[in-house]
Design an enzyme around this catalytic site. Structure first.
Site, PDB file in Angstrom:
ATOM      1  N   ALA A   1      38.860  38.535  42.211  1.00 57.20           N
ATOM      2  CA  ALA A   1      37.997  38.970  41.118  1.00 57.20           C
ATOM      3  C   ALA A   1      36.737  38.118  41.139  1.00 57.20           C
ATOM      4  O   ALA A   1      36.790  36.912  40.895  1.00 57.20           O
ATOM      5  CB  ALA A   1      38.715  38.823  39.774  1.00 57.20           C
TER       6      ALA A   1
ATOM      7  N   SER B   1      33.183  37.335  39.564  1.00 59.28           N
ATOM      8  CA  SER B   1      32.366  37.536  38.368  1.00 59.28           C
ATOM      9  C   SER B   1      30.888  37.366  38.640  1.00 59.28           C
ATOM     10  O   SER B   1      30.057  37.696  37.786  1.00 59.28           O
ATOM     11  CB  SER B   1      32.784  36.540  37.288  1.00 59.28           C
ATOM     12  OG  SER B   1      32.483  35.220  37.710  1.00 59.28           O
TER      13      SER B   1
ATOM     14  N   GLY C   1      29.809  34.264  39.444  1.00 63.80           N
ATOM     15  CA  GLY C   1      29.616  32.844  39.192  1.00 63.80           C
ATOM     16  C   GLY C   1      30.097  31.992  40.341  1.00 63.80           C
ATOM     17  O   GLY C   1      30.700  32.484  41.305  1.00 63.80           O
ATOM     18  N   VAL C   2      29.848  30.690  40.238  1.00 63.46           N
ATOM     19  CA  VAL C   2      30.195  29.778  41.325  1.00 63.46           C
ATOM     20  C   VAL C   2      31.703  29.645  41.499  1.00 63.46           C
ATOM     21  O   VAL C   2      32.197  29.499  42.629  1.00 63.46           O
ATOM     22  CB  VAL C   2      29.538  28.398  41.103  1.00 63.46           C
ATOM     23  CG1 VAL C   2      30.064  27.727  39.838  1.00 63.46           C
ATOM     24  CG2 VAL C   2      29.738  27.499  42.312  1.00 63.46           C
ATOM     25  N   ASP C   3      32.469  29.678  40.409  1.00 65.40           N
ATOM     26  CA  ASP C   3      33.905  29.443  40.497  1.00 65.40           C
ATOM     27  C   ASP C   3      34.616  30.525  41.312  1.00 65.40           C
ATOM     28  O   ASP C   3      35.396  30.227  42.230  1.00 65.40           O
ATOM     29  CB  ASP C   3      34.511  29.347  39.095  1.00 65.40           C
ATOM     30  CG  ASP C   3      33.909  28.209  38.286  1.00 65.40           C
ATOM     31  OD1 ASP C   3      33.531  27.195  38.894  1.00 65.40           O
ATOM     32  OD2 ASP C   3      33.794  28.342  37.057  1.00 65.40           O
TER      33      ASP C   3
ATOM     34  N   CYS D   1      40.136  40.132  26.676  1.00 67.82           N
ATOM     35  CA  CYS D   1      39.702  40.684  27.960  1.00 67.82           C
ATOM     36  C   CYS D   1      40.650  40.237  29.063  1.00 67.82           C
ATOM     37  O   CYS D   1      41.028  41.029  29.929  1.00 67.82           O
ATOM     38  CB  CYS D   1      38.280  40.229  28.259  1.00 67.82           C
ATOM     39  SG  CYS D   1      37.581  40.956  29.758  1.00 67.82           S
TER      40      CYS D   1
ATOM     41  N   GLY E   1      38.822  32.745  39.768  1.00 69.70           N
ATOM     42  CA  GLY E   1      38.204  31.426  39.758  1.00 69.70           C
ATOM     43  C   GLY E   1      38.487  30.638  38.506  1.00 69.70           C
ATOM     44  O   GLY E   1      37.632  29.857  38.060  1.00 69.70           O
TER      45      GLY E   1
ATOM     46  N   CYS F   1      29.997  38.397  25.925  1.00 70.98           N
ATOM     47  CA  CYS F   1      29.198  39.097  26.925  1.00 70.98           C
ATOM     48  C   CYS F   1      28.623  40.412  26.415  1.00 70.98           C
ATOM     49  O   CYS F   1      27.624  40.890  26.950  1.00 70.98           O
ATOM     50  CB  CYS F   1      30.024  39.337  28.187  1.00 70.98           C
ATOM     51  SG  CYS F   1      31.391  40.495  27.975  1.00 70.98           S
TER      52      CYS F   1
END
Length: 343
Positions: A6, A8, A10-12, A96, A120, A192
């Site tokens: 998954a 998103s 982002g960095v993670d 979510c 992440g 979000c």
């Protein structure tokens, strides 16, 4: 293994995908399109999808977009609105995770023939003789075990959390060394589906009726002021309520939606020695009644001890009251035992 990661944007999740690829698995990335409305914060923007796709290209994996906008609307946004209308303070990120990211997403992955799902999140899953154990991430500042504390054995058994053993600083270094564009990208913030230029009152008023509320003093019963929308007031709140007539510091200790009344008291009035909850979900099996547990009531909140019962925790020492609708997670040492919804 065939692993669906998954992503998103982002960095993670970028580094989680990289780790899965470097471990030799057959990896495919997927970004969930969740919110169809205006968004300039959180993890649902168009730019996040673009970032995830660029990272996938950089590390050499396929990337797809799963459209869950209808499911997100009905399970997360509607829940958010209905909760506030009922006098509750919801946590949309946890809903979510519960209904979308660790339910629909995992089910879709299994139908597509993947063996496992990776994310992440800063937490760890360990398989032991008696089953799968959910543990805190080793970085205490970034630990996210609280927001996935509702996961059961079925979900944990299909989940890999590659970055749970790493501190955030090292995750960013890995991303930087690999040339990932998300290496210095800030962490997502806020809800979000509510734009930064839109207030909760504005958002709710377009989807449900909001009502003016009267603020009263707990000792005297005297009126201290009014609020535009009682639905947005939460237990323990002090700011954002307008004038209350004098310099006395007061906190919300009770919200009576049916009476359109907000009761304010002193700081001492905000403490309680008992925490009631419902909708108990456990990670491994039943939590023994009468056993000592540690509780956490927010993503990075203080951890407090207490005695566990099926519908309540008797606290070792009083804590600030937790707003109904929030999640309480139960721990023993670094292990998540489960969670419930505060009543």
């Amino acid at each position: 293994m065939r692993v669906l990661i998954a992503m998103s944007g982002g960095v993670d999740s970028s580094v989680a995908a990289l780790m899965m690829k470097n471990a030799g698995h057959e990896v495919v990335g997927a970004t969930m399109k969740l919110w169809g409305g205006v968004s300039d914060s959180g993890c649902c923007s168009v730019s996040d999808v673009a970032d995830a796709r660029m990272v996938a290209g950089r590390i050499g994996i396929d990337h797809h977009v799963f459209n869950f906008t209808e499911e997100f609307e009905s399970n997360v946004v509607d829940h958010y609105v209905k909760s506030y209308s009922s006098g509750l303070t919801p946590n949309p990120c946890i809903e979510c995770n519960r209904k979308i990211k660790f339910d629909l997403f995992i089910d879709r992955a299994l139908r597509l023939g993947f063996d496992m799902v990776a994310t992440g999140h800063y937490a760890r899953v360990e398989e032991r003789v008696d089953g799968f154990h959910l543990l805190r991430g080793i970085d205490p500042k970034k630990d996210q075990s609280y927001v996935i504390s509702m996961l059961n054995q079925q979900r944990l058994g299909r989940l890999i959390l590659p970055i749970g053993d790493f501190p955030k600083e090292q995750v960013r270094e890995i991303a930087k060394d690999a040339g990932l564009i998300t290496a210095s990208k800030p962490d997502s913030q806020d809800v979000c589906f509510i734009a930064s230029t839109t207030s909760r009152v504005e958002f709710l008023s377009k989807r449900t009726a909001v009502h003016e509320g009267v603020i009263v003093d707990s000792d005297t019963g005297s009126e201290l002021g009014k609020v535009e929308a009682i639905e947005t007031v939460t237990i323990g709140q002090r700011r954002g309520l307008g004038t209350v007539g004098d310099s006395k510091r007061r906190y919300v200790i009770e919200v009576r939606n049916d009476e359109r009344k907000i009761v304010m008291g002193t700081l001492d009035d905000t403490y309680a020695s008992m925490l009631h909850f419902g909708d108990l979900a456990t990670t491994l099996g039943p939590i023994e009644e009468g056993s000592h547990v540690m509780i956490q009531t927010s993503s990075h909140g203080y951890v407090k001890g207490g005695t566990f019962w099926l519908d309540r925790v008797e606290l070792d020492e009083p804590i600030r009251k937790v707003a109904p609708g929030q999640t309480v997670a139960f721990y023993r040492d670094d292990e998540v035992l489960g969670s419930g919804v505060v009543r």
